[in-house]
Design an enzyme around this catalytic site. Structure first.
Site, PDB file in Angstrom:
ATOM      1  N   HIS B  39     -32.131 -10.571  19.141  1.00 49.78           N
ATOM      2  CA  HIS B  39     -31.036 -11.218  19.939  1.00 49.78           C
ATOM      3  C   HIS B  39     -31.882 -12.330  21.053  1.00 49.78           C
ATOM      4  O   HIS B  39     -29.945 -13.091  21.540  1.00 49.78           O
ATOM      5  CB  HIS B  39     -30.802  -9.543  20.418  1.00 49.78           C
ATOM      6  CG  HIS B  39     -29.780  -8.732  19.299  1.00 49.78           C
ATOM      7  ND1 HIS B  39     -29.657  -8.616  18.358  1.00 49.78           N
ATOM      8  CD2 HIS B  39     -27.846  -8.225  19.155  1.00 49.78           C
ATOM      9  CE1 HIS B  39     -28.629  -7.477  17.327  1.00 49.78           C
ATOM     10  NE2 HIS B  39     -27.267  -7.897  18.347  1.00 49.78           N
ATOM     11  N   LYS B 104     -25.950   2.914  16.359  1.00 58.45           N
ATOM     12  CA  LYS B 104     -25.857   4.911  16.832  1.00 58.45           C
ATOM     13  C   LYS B 104     -25.418   4.465  18.373  1.00 58.45           C
ATOM     14  O   LYS B 104     -26.938   3.564  18.658  1.00 58.45           O
ATOM     15  CB  LYS B 104     -26.684   5.233  16.364  1.00 58.45           C
ATOM     16  CG  LYS B 104     -28.046   5.320  17.037  1.00 58.45           C
ATOM     17  CD  LYS B 104     -28.942   6.033  16.658  1.00 58.45           C
ATOM     18  CE  LYS B 104     -30.263   6.312  17.418  1.00 58.45           C
ATOM     19  NZ  LYS B 104     -30.713   6.573  18.216  1.00 58.45           N
TER      20      LYS B 104
END
Lengths: 283, 186
Positions: B39, B104
Site C-alpha cells: 500500500h 477484517k
C-alpha cells in the site's frame, strides 16, 4: 542424569509445528461447536459454520488453518536431571521451528521492528521463536507450544492498577480491552488474564494462561469463580463471531494469579483468536 | 434484511450503490492482494504520478499475506488480515478509483467517509478461515514487489468468494449495528 539428544528435540519440535498448523486441537474445536450451538445471531452462526468447515478442510487436506501461522511461542520445563547432548536447548527449538515452518509450507512472519524487513534470510525462517524456559524437578523436558497470530496480539494490553481498584478494577480493565478490540482479534476469542506479580510477570502469566485446555477452570475455586464472572461479563458485549454482532464473543477466560507488591496491582490481558493452535510434548 | 449478491469484478458505481451493510456478496473475477508495505508503494506511486502495477478503476483489493503454495497449487491459506493498518492509505486509493476492499476488523472514519464520497465498499471476510478461502482462489500470480514475499502484490482469480458488507457507501457500519443488537447493558 538422563541424556536427551539435540536432534531428537529438533525432530519433535518440527513435527509438532507442522501438526499444529493444520489441526485445530480438540479443546478449541469443542468450544467452537458449543458456540455454534448457542449463538443467537444468524449472521454470527454462519461465520461459526465457516470456521468449523475451515477446521475440517485444514485437517483433511493438510492446509494451514490460517495464513497467519504465527510467531512460535514456547513454554519449556526442563527437569534438572536432564542433560542435552549435541547442542543448546534454545538452538534445538529454533532449528525445529525453522524446519517445521519450511517443510509445512507455513508463513515466515518475523521482521525487523523498524525496517520491517523479513528476517528469514538474516536470522532464519520465522525465527527467532519466543522461548520461556523454567527449570523443574525430574528427568524430562516438557514443551508447550502455540502458534500465535498477530491480530490478537495487537489488541492485548497490560496495565498496573492501583491496589484500591481491586477485583472490580480488573474486571473493568479486561472489559475495556475486549470492548475496544471488537472485531479485530478474530472472535470468538479466548482471553488470558495475568494478575499480580510484577509488570512482566503479569504479561507472561496472561500468555501462559492461553496454553491451558480451553475452558478448564483454574484449580483454585476462587480464581475459577472469577473466570466465570469475567466470561459472563465479556459475553454481554455483543461483539459476536468476527465482530458482526452475537451472543458468543468469548469462548473461555483463563486467569493466572500471582502474589504482588503491596503498592501495585498489575494486570495483563492476552487475547487468543478462535484459531487456538497449541500443542504439548514431553521428551 | 440482509441480501445476497453475486458480483463480478471490476465493480461499477451501480454495483456499489446496491450494497448495504450486512449484505452477503459472492465475488468472482480478478482481485488484487496488498498489505501495508505494498500500500505504501502504491500511494507513493500515485503521489509521484508513476504507473501503477494494476488498473485501480473498479478494482477490489484483498488485504492478505498468504502462506506459500504447496507444489501444484496456486496459493496456500489465504484469509484476511486486520484492515486498520491500511487506513492511512486506503482513502487515496479510493479517490483514484478503488471500489472494494476485503479484510477484517474496524476501519477509521476517514476510510468510511471516503467510501461514502467516492462510492466504495469495505467487505469483511472470515478471519482465520484461511484454508477454506484459499481453496476458492483459482489462480494467483505475483505482479509486483516480489521481494516483499507474502506482502507482494498478487493478481488472484476467485470464484464465489464469500464476503460480507461491513461499510457501505451510505455510512453504515455492520460492526456497530450488529453489536448493538446483542449488547446487554447493565
Amino acid at each position: 542424569m538422563r541424556e536427551i539428544a539435540y536432534e531428537d528435540i529438533v525432530k519433535a519440535v518440527k513435527n509438532m509445528v507442522i501438526h499444529t498448523a493444520t489441526n485445530l486441537p480438540d479443546d478449541a474445536l469443542k468450544k467452537l461447536k458449543e458456540a455454534h450451538e448457542k449463538e443467537k445471531s444468524p449472521v454470527a452462526k454462519k461465520v461459526l459454520e465457516q470456521l468449523l468447515e475451515n477446521a475440517k478442510i485444514a485437517k483433511d487436506e493438510k492446509r494451514p488453518l490460517c495464513q497467519d501461522t504465527g510467531l512460535a511461542v514456547y513454554f519449556v520445563k526442563v527437569g534438572q536431571d536432564v542433560k542435552i547432548t549435541g547442542g543448546l536447548l534454545k538452538n534445538a527449538i529454533n532449528e525445529g521451528t525453522e524446519q517445521g515452518y519450511i517443510e509445512g509450507y507455513l508463513r515466515a512472519s518475523t521482521c525487523d521492528c523498524f525496517s520491517r524487513e523479513n528476517l528469514k534470510d538474516k536470522i532464519g525462517y520465522n525465527l527467532p521463536a519466543v522461548i520461556h524456559i523454567d527449570l523443574v524437578e525430574g528427568d524430562k523436558i516438557e514443551i508447550e507450544y502455540a502458534a500465535k497470530g498477530g491480530g490478537s496480539e495487537n489488541v492485548s494490553r497490560a496495565r498496573v492498577l492501583a491496589p484500591a481498584q481491586g477485583r472490580q478494577g480488573v474486571i473493568d480493565f479486561v472489559k475495556d480491552v475486549i470492548s475496544e478490540a471488537g472485531p479485530n482479534p478474530c472472535p470468538p476469542i479466548i482471553v488470558g488474564v495475568g494478575i499480580g506479580g510484577t509488570f512482566e510477570k503479569a504479561a507472561i502469566s496472561s500468555k501462559h494462561a492461553l496454553f491451558r485446555e480451553a475452558g478448564k477452570p483454574h484449580p483454585d475455586p476462587d480464581v475459577a469463580e472469577f473466570e466465570k464472572e469475567l466470561l459472563f461479563e465479556l459475553n454481554k458485549l455483543g461483539i459476536g463471531a468476527m465482530g458482526m454482532g452475537g451472543t458468543e464473543t468469548v469462548l473461555a477466560v483463563h486467569v493466572e494469579k500471582n502474589p504482588c507488591h503491596i503498592a501495585s496491582l498489575p494486570v495483563s490481558v492476552n487475547v487468543q483468536c478462535h484459531s487456538s493452535r497449541h500443542s504439548h510434548i514431553t521428551l | 434484511m440482509s441480501q445476497v449478491h453475486y458480483l463480478t469484478t471490476p465493480l461499477s458505481d451501480e454495483d456499489v450503490k446496491n450494497l448495504k451493510a450486512g449484505d452477503i456478496v459472492y465475488l468472482s473475477g480478478t482481485i488484487f492482494t496488498a498489505r501495508d508495505a505494498a500500500h505504501k508503494r502504491l500511494v507513493d506511486l500515485i503521489e509521484n504520478r508513476g504507473e501503477l502495477p494494476f488498473q485501480l478503476d473498479g478494482a477490489v483489493i484483498y488485504f492478505v499475506g498468504p502462506t506459500p503454495p504447496k507444489p501444484g497449487e496456486p496459493i496456500g491459506s489465504a484469509g484476511p488480515t486486520t484492515s486498520y493498518r491500511m487506513d492511512s492509505y486506503s482513502p487515496i486509493l479510493i479517490k483514484h478509483g478503488l471500489k472494494g476492499m476485503i479484510g477484517k476488523g474496524k476501519r477509521n472514519q476517514v476510510v468510511k467517509d471516503a467510501c461514502k464520497e467516492y462510492k466504495a465498499v469495505y467487505f469483511g471476510a472470515t478471519g482465520g478461515a484461511g484454508a477454506l478461502l484459499g481453496k476458492l482462489i483459482k489462480e494467483a500470480k505475483v505482479i509486483a514487489y516480489e521481494e516483499l514475499g507474502p506482502e507482494a502484490i498478487r493478481m488472484l482469480r476467485v470464484e464465489n468468494f464469500p464476503v460480507t458488507v461491513i461499510n457501505d457507501a451510505y455510512g453504515n457500519d455492520l460492526y456497530e449495528e450488529g453489536r448493538k443488537l446483542y449488547e446487554v447493558k447493565d
